[in-house]
Design a protein around this motif. Structure first.
Motif, PDB file in Angstrom:
ATOM      1  N   GLU A   1      33.962  -8.208  32.179  1.00  0.00           N
ATOM      2  CA  GLU A   1      34.115  -7.177  33.203  1.00  0.00           C
ATOM      3  C   GLU A   1      35.507  -7.291  33.816  1.00  0.00           C
ATOM      4  O   GLU A   1      36.011  -8.387  34.050  1.00  0.00           O
ATOM      5  N   LYS A   2      36.095  -6.143  34.077  1.00  0.00           N
ATOM      6  CA  LYS A   2      37.460  -6.147  34.626  1.00  0.00           C
ATOM      7  C   LYS A   2      37.388  -6.305  36.141  1.00  0.00           C
ATOM      8  O   LYS A   2      37.593  -5.365  36.907  1.00  0.00           O
ATOM      9  N   ALA A   3      37.049  -7.551  36.552  1.00  0.00           N
ATOM     10  CA  ALA A   3      36.770  -7.773  37.963  1.00  0.00           C
ATOM     11  C   ALA A   3      37.511  -8.953  38.564  1.00  0.00           C
ATOM     12  O   ALA A   3      37.543  -9.093  39.793  1.00  0.00           O
ATOM     13  N   LEU A   4      38.113  -9.797  37.723  1.00  0.00           N
ATOM     14  CA  LEU A   4      38.732 -11.012  38.237  1.00  0.00           C
ATOM     15  C   LEU A   4      40.245 -10.928  38.145  1.00  0.00           C
ATOM     16  O   LEU A   4      40.801 -10.667  37.073  1.00  0.00           O
ATOM     17  N   VAL A   5      40.918 -11.206  39.266  1.00  0.00           N
ATOM     18  CA  VAL A   5      42.377 -11.198  39.311  1.00  0.00           C
ATOM     19  C   VAL A   5      42.900 -12.635  39.205  1.00  0.00           C
ATOM     20  O   VAL A   5      42.412 -13.541  39.877  1.00  0.00           O
ATOM     21  N   LEU A   6      43.880 -12.819  38.329  1.00  0.00           N
ATOM     22  CA  LEU A   6      44.545 -14.097  38.166  1.00  0.00           C
ATOM     23  C   LEU A   6      46.015 -13.941  38.552  1.00  0.00           C
ATOM     24  O   LEU A   6      46.676 -13.015  38.082  1.00  0.00           O
ATOM     25  N   GLU A   7      46.509 -14.826  39.406  1.00  0.00           N
ATOM     26  CA  GLU A   7      47.943 -14.839  39.679  1.00  0.00           C
ATOM     27  C   GLU A   7      48.607 -15.632  38.552  1.00  0.00           C
ATOM     28  O   GLU A   7      48.320 -16.808  38.354  1.00  0.00           O
ATOM     29  N   VAL A   8      49.467 -14.960  37.804  1.00  0.00           N
ATOM     30  CA  VAL A   8      50.092 -15.548  36.622  1.00  0.00           C
ATOM     31  C   VAL A   8      51.559 -15.840  36.932  1.00  0.00           C
ATOM     32  O   VAL A   8      52.281 -14.969  37.419  1.00  0.00           O
ATOM     33  N   ALA A   9      51.982 -17.061  36.667  1.00  0.00           N
ATOM     34  CA  ALA A   9      53.400 -17.429  36.793  1.00  0.00           C
ATOM     35  C   ALA A   9      54.015 -17.428  35.402  1.00  0.00           C
ATOM     36  O   ALA A   9      53.368 -17.799  34.426  1.00  0.00           O
ATOM     37  N   PHE A  10      55.279 -17.000  35.308  1.00  0.00           N
ATOM     38  CA  PHE A  10      55.965 -16.967  34.021  1.00  0.00           C
ATOM     39  C   PHE A  10      57.457 -17.084  34.250  1.00  0.00           C
ATOM     40  O   PHE A  10      57.972 -16.749  35.317  1.00  0.00           O
ATOM     41  N   ASP A  11      58.147 -17.600  33.232  1.00  0.00           N
ATOM     42  CA  ASP A  11      59.582 -17.866  33.387  1.00  0.00           C
ATOM     43  C   ASP A  11      60.423 -16.604  33.315  1.00  0.00           C
ATOM     44  O   ASP A  11      61.451 -16.492  33.988  1.00  0.00           O
ATOM     45  N   SER A  12      60.033 -15.662  32.460  1.00  0.00           N
ATOM     46  CA  SER A  12      60.764 -14.400  32.331  1.00  0.00           C
ATOM     47  C   SER A  12      59.871 -13.420  31.597  1.00  0.00           C
ATOM     48  O   SER A  12      58.823 -13.783  31.054  1.00  0.00           O
ATOM     49  N   ILE A  13      60.294 -12.166  31.575  1.00  0.00           N
ATOM     50  CA  ILE A  13      59.534 -11.129  30.885  1.00  0.00           C
ATOM     51  C   ILE A  13      60.507 -10.218  30.145  1.00  0.00           C
ATOM     52  O   ILE A  13      61.622  -9.956  30.631  1.00  0.00           O
TER      53      ILE A  13
ATOM     54  N   PHE B   1      56.308 -18.259  28.679  1.00  0.00           N
ATOM     55  CA  PHE B   1      55.588 -19.373  29.296  1.00  0.00           C
ATOM     56  C   PHE B   1      54.652 -18.930  30.426  1.00  0.00           C
ATOM     57  O   PHE B   1      54.745 -19.413  31.560  1.00  0.00           O
ATOM     58  N   PRO B   2      53.715 -18.022  30.152  1.00  0.00           N
ATOM     59  CA  PRO B   2      52.754 -17.661  31.206  1.00  0.00           C
ATOM     60  C   PRO B   2      51.754 -18.790  31.446  1.00  0.00           C
ATOM     61  O   PRO B   2      51.350 -19.490  30.524  1.00  0.00           O
ATOM     62  N   ARG B   3      51.369 -18.984  32.705  1.00  0.00           N
ATOM     63  CA  ARG B   3      50.334 -19.954  33.053  1.00  0.00           C
ATOM     64  C   ARG B   3      49.606 -19.455  34.295  1.00  0.00           C
ATOM     65  O   ARG B   3      50.162 -18.684  35.087  1.00  0.00           O
ATOM     66  N   ILE B   4      48.362 -19.883  34.456  1.00  0.00           N
ATOM     67  CA  ILE B   4      47.555 -19.436  35.583  1.00  0.00           C
ATOM     68  C   ILE B   4      47.979 -20.217  36.829  1.00  0.00           C
ATOM     69  O   ILE B   4      47.843 -21.440  36.884  1.00  0.00           O
ATOM     70  N   ALA B   5      48.497 -19.515  37.817  1.00  0.00           N
ATOM     71  CA  ALA B   5      48.935 -20.168  39.051  1.00  0.00           C
ATOM     72  C   ALA B   5      47.819 -20.242  40.090  1.00  0.00           C
ATOM     73  O   ALA B   5      47.746 -21.200  40.867  1.00  0.00           O
ATOM     74  N   ARG B   6      46.946 -19.212  40.087  1.00  0.00           N
ATOM     75  CA  ARG B   6      45.890 -19.171  41.103  1.00  0.00           C
ATOM     76  C   ARG B   6      44.812 -18.192  40.665  1.00  0.00           C
ATOM     77  O   ARG B   6      45.101 -17.190  40.000  1.00  0.00           O
ATOM     78  N   ILE B   7      43.564 -18.487  41.013  1.00  0.00           N
ATOM     79  CA  ILE B   7      42.461 -17.548  40.794  1.00  0.00           C
ATOM     80  C   ILE B   7      42.299 -16.748  42.082  1.00  0.00           C
ATOM     81  O   ILE B   7      41.987 -17.311  43.135  1.00  0.00           O
ATOM     82  N   ARG B   8      42.526 -15.436  41.997  1.00  0.00           N
ATOM     83  CA  ARG B   8      42.508 -14.571  43.181  1.00  0.00           C
ATOM     84  C   ARG B   8      41.122 -13.948  43.372  1.00  0.00           C
ATOM     85  O   ARG B   8      40.909 -12.760  43.153  1.00  0.00           O
ATOM     86  N   ARG B   9      40.146 -14.753  43.796  1.00  0.00           N
ATOM     87  CA  ARG B   9      38.800 -14.213  44.008  1.00  0.00           C
ATOM     88  C   ARG B   9      38.758 -13.266  45.210  1.00  0.00           C
ATOM     89  O   ARG B   9      37.812 -12.510  45.388  1.00  0.00           O
ATOM     90  N   ASP B  10      39.810 -13.336  46.033  1.00  0.00           N
ATOM     91  CA  ASP B  10      39.865 -12.518  47.236  1.00  0.00           C
ATOM     92  C   ASP B  10      40.407 -11.120  46.985  1.00  0.00           C
ATOM     93  O   ASP B  10      40.353 -10.266  47.867  1.00  0.00           O
ATOM     94  N   LYS B  11      40.919 -10.855  45.787  1.00  0.00           N
ATOM     95  CA  LYS B  11      41.633  -9.601  45.552  1.00  0.00           C
ATOM     96  C   LYS B  11      40.866  -8.692  44.608  1.00  0.00           C
ATOM     97  O   LYS B  11      40.485  -9.120  43.503  1.00  0.00           O
ATOM     98  N   PRO B  12      40.640  -7.426  44.954  1.00  0.00           N
ATOM     99  CA  PRO B  12      39.976  -6.493  44.041  1.00  0.00           C
ATOM    100  C   PRO B  12      40.843  -6.228  42.806  1.00  0.00           C
ATOM    101  O   PRO B  12      42.080  -6.194  42.894  1.00  0.00           O
ATOM    102  N   ALA B  13      40.209  -6.027  41.670  1.00  0.00           N
ATOM    103  CA  ALA B  13      40.943  -5.792  40.426  1.00  0.00           C
ATOM    104  C   ALA B  13      41.809  -4.545  40.519  1.00  0.00           C
ATOM    105  O   ALA B  13      42.885  -4.476  39.908  1.00  0.00           O
TER     106      ALA B  13
END
Length: 525
Positions: free
Chosen positions: A473-485, A499-511
């Motif tokens: 389900e498209k319901a969970l927001v992840l804060e993703v850190a990355f070096d460049s895009i 180099f993407p990596r999960i910085a934080r699980i944003r359970r507080d934020k709507p998708a």
């Protein structure tokens, strides 16, 4: 083969670095030649058995086991070699003919195989082996051990086992072919130390510690840009040139244009980059370099579309003269005098950053968002070139990562210790039309507890399955850190993260409040 299988099994379940070193060292002392040499080739990634492909192994097991059972088991276990080794059925009639199952004999047989002979030979071996031995055989044949051992760690274990200097082992490694008889003769006192004379061998790289929160005096340290390519060593001696990666892998065949242009005797350290489109000589993003990495043959079109060059950092040898003991300032002067002898289309010099003090350097670093700049290197001016990381000599000061709020879209089980968890996450951002498009994939950055939470979320929120992949389900927001895009034609979103990596699980934020594709496009350097 049994001793090697036991070694792999022990390494898989051992986390301690020192314990891994002892396991390998004990095996090397107790195991005769050539078995221990082939084991070292496998552990260091120097064993290539091209006749055995994953498709051959899958076809073999599906002839003997229900294909649906195999696929379900593979999905659950997360590793083909482990699944096949456990599912492989005992032959209806036990084989009576004798086959040499020593590691040396097995490797020798696999090296002589043609693809047509591979199924029968592999089956003959596996019919006579225990499950751990089958696992070891398939890992050998597939070329991916993944037992938590780097090439450097395996060589360190060898050095410790026989009271050798690991840098001396590393320096002659690429001049000796597996199963390394000369190396073990030296290690056990039966022969002289091998020498790299007239052979373009690899020398261990000098590495840097993260700067973190420290500050340094620029009177003592020189600053250079940390370029975002791959670190390479150029070696020419005896009329031959080779390019080595930081791990000692020979990448010459992937970059024949660079190798052909390096015609001055010596050993140089630099960053392999691809030229950008905007201006001749400018470096393109890492995404452009990726088009050429890992290729055994490079087409004329690839050479033309992605011309490679090396930005030079240091000089280790000039001709036969070893400069590694000299201070950085002396090596820098020698490098500056050496570079004009090289083809300017293929080689240039990494410039020193001029800054009055550390505060000024910090401001310069903060303003750098060039696609190919990863940060700043700080090198002590009196430092010799020494292998590995030595405290206080070189520092890497990466630029701060970019971040974006993305929506989790798909998840896949990991491998090895993570084979029971959904730990590989594909995430996306919204288009202006409200469509969610994938922008990256990450499998790091989270704690063990967060992994368990994410695994439960995936299992409880699955809406579709595609083999080993689950759509959620498209319901969970992840804060993703990355070096460049960067722009990418390979992805539907037109973007690729570095180099993407999960910085934080944003359970507080709507998708619905996650970032837009256009926001990420504005981050492109």
């Amino acid at each position: 083969m049994r001793a090697f299988a036991s070694l792999l099994d022990a390494l898989i379940y051992t986390r301690s670095r020192n314990a891994k070193l002892k396991l390998i060292a004990d095996y090397l002392v107790a195991t005769p030649d050539p078995d221990r040499g082939w084991a070292m080739a496998a552990l260091t990634g120097d064993l290539d058995l091209p006749a055995v492909k994953p498709a051959i192994v899958r076809a073999m097991v599906e002839e003997r086991v229900d294909p649906v059972l195999f696929r379900l088991s593979r999905d659950y276990v997360g590793d083909t070699a482990e699944t096949v080794s456990l599912l492989w059925p005992e032959p209806p009639v036990a084989p009576t003919d004798a086959i040499d199952l020593s590691l040396g004999a097995v490797v020798g047989a696999l090296m002589r195989l043609g693809r047509a002979d591979a199924p029968a030979t592999l089956a003959a071996f596996m019919d006579r082996m225990t499950p751990p031995e089958r696992f070891a055989l398939l890992k050998l044949a597939g070329g991916g051990l993944r037992v938590g051992v780097s090439a450097r760690l395996a060589k360190t274990a060898l050095a410790q086992a026989f009271a050798l200097d690991v840098d001396a082992v590393e320096e002659v490694w690429h001049g000796i072919r597996a199963p390394y008889a000369e190396l073990f003769d030296w290690a056990e006192g039966r022969g002289e130390q091998p020498t790299p004379a007239n052979t373009p061998v690899f020398r261990p790289f000098m590495l840097a510690h993260p700067l973190e929160d420290a500050r340094v005096d620029l009177a003592d340290y020189a600053a250079e840009w940390k370029w975002d390519g791959i670190r390479v060593q150029l070696v020419r001696t005896g009329g031959e040139t080779r390019l080595y990666s930081r791990t000692g892998d020979d990448v010459t065949r992937s970059f024949p244009d660079v190798a052909a242009a390096f015609d001055a005797e010596g050993v140089l350290d630099g960053e392999l980059l691809v030229k950008g489109e905007a201006q001749r000589g400018e470096a393109a993003s890492f995404n452009a370099l990726q088009q050429r990495l890992g290729r055994k043959t490079v087409s004329a079109k690839m050479l033309a579309d992605y011309p490679a060059f090396v930005r030079l950092y240091d000089i280790l040898l000039e001709g036969a003269e070893d400069l590694r003991g000299a201070a950085w300032t002396e090596r820098r002067a020698r490098l500056e005098a050496f570079v004009p002898r090289l083809d300017p289309d293929r080689f240039d010099l990494s410039q020193v950053i001029e800054a009055a003090d550390f505060d000024a350097l910090e401001a310069i670093r903060a303003g750098a968002r060039d696609a190919a700049i990863e940060g700043v290197m700080l090198k002590r001016r009196d430092s010799p070139y020494v292998a590995g990381r030595r405290a206080g000599l070189w520092y890497k000061w990466k630029r701060d990562p970019l971040t974006a709020d993305c929506v989790l879209m798909y998840a896949q089980r990991g491998s090895g210790k993570r084979s029971s968890y959904y730990s590989d996450y594909t995430f996306g951002c919204w288009t202006e039309d409200g469509e969610l498009l994938p922008v990256g994939k990450a499998y790091s950055g989270f704690t063990d507890e967060e992994l368990k939470w994410l695994d439960r979320f995936v299992r409880n929120s699955t809406v579709q399955r595609f083999g080993p992949v689950r759509e959620v389900e498209k319901a969970l927001v992840l804060e993703v850190a990355f070096d460049s895009i960067h722009e990418s034609k390979r992805h539907k979103s037109g973007l690729a993260m570095r180099f993407p990596r999960i910085a934080r699980i944003r359970r507080d934020k709507p998708a619905s409040e996650a970032d837009r594709i256009d926001t990420l496009k504005r981050m492109i350097a």
